[in-house]
Scaffold this motif. Sequence first.
Motif, PDB file in Angstrom:
ATOM      1  N   ALA A 132       0.843  -1.197   0.000  1.00 39.81           N
ATOM      2  CA  ALA A 132       0.000   0.000   0.000  1.00 39.81           C
ATOM      3  C   ALA A 132       0.881   1.251   0.000  1.00 39.81           C
ATOM      4  O   ALA A 132       2.096   1.172  -0.154  1.00 39.81           O
ATOM      5  CB  ALA A 132      -0.934  -0.018   1.188  1.00 39.81           C
ATOM      6  N   LYS A 133       0.216   2.383   0.197  1.00 43.63           N
ATOM      7  CA  LYS A 133       0.912   3.673   0.090  1.00 43.63           C
ATOM      8  C   LYS A 133       2.111   3.790   1.029  1.00 43.63           C
ATOM      9  O   LYS A 133       3.084   4.482   0.725  1.00 43.63           O
ATOM     10  CB  LYS A 133      -0.099   4.792   0.384  1.00 43.63           C
ATOM     11  N   LYS A 134       2.060   3.119   2.173  1.00 39.78           N
ATOM     12  CA  LYS A 134       3.173   3.235   3.126  1.00 39.78           C
ATOM     13  C   LYS A 134       4.465   2.659   2.565  1.00 39.78           C
ATOM     14  O   LYS A 134       5.543   2.928   3.088  1.00 39.78           O
ATOM     15  CB  LYS A 134       2.822   2.557   4.454  1.00 39.78           C
ATOM     16  N   HIS A 135       4.369   1.870   1.507  1.00 37.58           N
ATOM     17  CA  HIS A 135       5.569   1.309   0.893  1.00 37.58           C
ATOM     18  C   HIS A 135       6.083   2.164  -0.263  1.00 37.58           C
ATOM     19  O   HIS A 135       7.103   1.834  -0.866  1.00 37.58           O
ATOM     20  CB  HIS A 135       5.282  -0.114   0.389  1.00 37.58           C
ATOM     21  N   ASN A 136       5.381   3.246  -0.552  1.00 35.84           N
ATOM     22  CA  ASN A 136       5.786   4.113  -1.652  1.00 35.84           C
ATOM     23  C   ASN A 136       7.219   4.595  -1.473  1.00 35.84           C
ATOM     24  O   ASN A 136       7.614   4.994  -0.376  1.00 35.84           O
ATOM     25  CB  ASN A 136       4.837   5.321  -1.706  1.00 35.84           C
ATOM     26  N   ASN A 137       7.986   4.533  -2.547  1.00 37.27           N
ATOM     27  CA  ASN A 137       9.360   5.061  -2.605  1.00 37.27           C
ATOM     28  C   ASN A 137      10.389   4.232  -1.828  1.00 37.27           C
ATOM     29  O   ASN A 137      11.520   4.666  -1.664  1.00 37.27           O
ATOM     30  CB  ASN A 137       9.403   6.524  -2.135  1.00 37.27           C
ATOM     31  N   LEU A 138      10.025   3.023  -1.361  1.00 40.17           N
ATOM     32  CA  LEU A 138      11.029   2.137  -0.761  1.00 40.17           C
ATOM     33  C   LEU A 138      11.931   1.588  -1.858  1.00 40.17           C
ATOM     34  O   LEU A 138      11.534   1.484  -3.014  1.00 40.17           O
ATOM     35  CB  LEU A 138      10.353   0.969  -0.030  1.00 40.17           C
ATOM     36  N   SER A 139      13.144   1.201  -1.491  1.00 39.94           N
ATOM     37  CA  SER A 139      14.085   0.608  -2.445  1.00 39.94           C
ATOM     38  C   SER A 139      13.979  -0.910  -2.450  1.00 39.94           C
ATOM     39  O   SER A 139      13.935  -1.541  -1.392  1.00 39.94           O
ATOM     40  CB  SER A 139      15.519   1.001  -2.084  1.00 39.94           C
TER      41      SER A 139
END
Length: 193
Positions: A132-139
């Motif tokens: 979900a959004k909380k994982h946005n932009n993780l590597s």
Amino acid sequence: MVLGKRFYKQPTIELAKALLGKYLVFGKLKGIITETEAYLYKNDPGCHASKGLTKRNAPMFGPAGNIYVYLIYGMYHCLNIVSGKDGEGEAVLIRALEPVDGISLMQKRRKTKITENLCNGPGKLTQAFGIAKKHNNLSLLDGPINIHNSKIKPEIITTPRIGLTAGKELELRFYIKGNKFVSRYNSLSINRI
DNA sequence: CCAACGATGGTCT
DNA sequence: GACCATCGTTGGC
């Protein structure tokens, strides 16, 4: 083995094809990537980044190998992998997976026992994997979400992308020939040989 | 089998 | 206020 930075710096169309047959891994959940779409910065009006940097699409202008997760139609999330040169504004949408590990949890989250329906669509696979959004932009290089290499060498079919209003004529969708875990458009003529 | 439709909310103009 | 890189259900054949 987790794929390295160089893998994601490939030109976007090459990466979209190279991702087919690789494993998406998140905790105990694992699936084979069966369907992808390329989104290009130049001459692609269907790409979120095509009109320049905004708050939403900012991850697309970040380093290759990061993920771009966004909300679609107010209810579902789409998972993209930022590709090409760092800051280029391109990405690959993961549209479908073949479930491998953690199937019981996927069944619980998706409210169905039918394996073909667990991850055969961009909104379905994020639901099954709990992305979900909380994982946005993780590597993808650091985890908790990773791409693992495989020895699978799939035969690839190319078609126009699905669900777009702009740029829908471009042939930037790729999927594994003969695989039944592709998106629900499986039954339409677009997927027939 | 398959086409049509409504749910639903963040983002951008 | 319009626009969506979707999905599950419904109802017709």
